[in-house]
Design an enzyme around this catalytic site. Sequence first.
Site: not given
Ligand code: BGC
Length: 362
Positions: A116, A190, A327
Site C-alpha cells: 500500500h 480502502h 479494493e
Molecule cells: C490487505 C490485507 C491487509 C490490509 C490492511 C488489505 O488491503 O489485503 O492483507 O492486512 O489491507 O493492511
Amino acid sequence: METTDAQQGKDFIEKRIFGKMPDGQTVEKYTLRNASGMEIDVITYGGIITRWTAPDKNGSYEDIVLGFDDLQQYLDGNPYFGALIGRYGNRIANGKFSLDGETYTLATNDGENHLHGGEKGFDKVLWQAKGESVADGASLELTYTSADGEEGYPGKLDVKVTYTLTGDNELDVRYEATTDKPTIVNLTQHSYFNLSGDFTQSVLDHELFLDADAYLPVDGGLIPTGELRAVSGTPFDFKQPKMMGKEINAENEQLALGKGYDHCWVLNPKEGNYGLAAAAYHPKTGRLLEVYTNEPGIQFYSGNFLDGTLPAQKGGTYGQRAGFCLETQHYPDTPNQEGFPSVRLNPGETYSSRTTFKLSTK
Ligand code: BGC
C-alpha cells in the site's frame, strides 16, 4: 428570513477543521451530502472517508464504514481505514521492481514485502481539497504531488482523486495521475464496510457477489503465484451471491494463508470496460452495496487481521471481520509478474481509474 443555499437544496458540502498534524498543519473535514440525506465525511489526511451514512430498508440512516472520530486515532496507526492508497495498492514482492533495466527499492512494510505505498503512502499525506455542490449532491477534488523518489518510486507523480456523491446514493471515485518519468501506479480506496451499521457485529452474515471466474492464489507472503485459478467448486466462488461466512472456515490452503479471504479476484471482462464487479448485501437491514469499476481486479479482504485492539466509533472495539474491503485495482505484484495487465505509466499519458460505490436497499 433569508433563504440559505441549503434550504434551496443547493449547498451540499460543508467544511470544518478536523484537527492539527504534529507539525501544525490543519486537517479539514468535508461533509458531502445529497438530496436524499446520505452523508459522507472525508478528511484531507489520507483522503480518508471517516463516516458514510446509508439508509436501511426502513429509511433509517447509519454509518456503514469503520473509522474514528478524531485525528489522533488515525495518526496512532490503523489498517488503512477508509484511506486512499498509493502509489501502489497491494503488495510488491520484496519491495523491488525493475523498469527499463533499472531496479527500484521500496520500503518493506509488510514482512519482506511492500504494501500500500510504503511507510508513508497516500493514506498518510495531506491532500489539497476543493469541494463544490453539484446537482443533488457534492463533489470533492483532492490533489497531491508525490515527489520523484518518494517512497522509492521513480518520477514526480501528480495525482487527482475526485469523490462525487450523486443524488442516487452513488459515490463515484475518479483517479487520475501523470508523471514526468516512466513509473508504476495502482490507486485504490480502502473503506471497511459493515452494512449492518453495528460495528460490534462481524460481516460474515453479508452476502457477496463477485463477477469473477478466477482469482489469484498467493504464497505465504500473500504475493500472487502468477496462476489464475478457476473459482468454480471452491470457497472462492462468489459468482452467485453467497454468505461471506459460508465457507470462510473451510479446509483450504488459500484461506489458511489469508486467514480468511484476502485475495485478488480476476474480474470478468465488461462491455465498455466499466461495469458491476461486486455486490454486498446485508439481509437484515436490506442494505445493498454495488461496486462498479474499470479495473481488472478486486481485492476482497474480509478484515481478518482486525483483532479487537482498536476502539470502535459507536462503542466496543473493531473485532476480527468487523468490516470488509472491496479494493478495485490492478493485480498485486504486477511489476514482477509477466502476463498481468500493465501498471506502467509514461510521461505524456494519464492514468485513469474509476470506481463507483452504489448504495440501495432491497
Ligand atoms: C490487505 C490485507 C491487509 C490490509 C490492511 C488489505 O488491503 O489485503 O492483507 O492486512 O489491507 O493492511
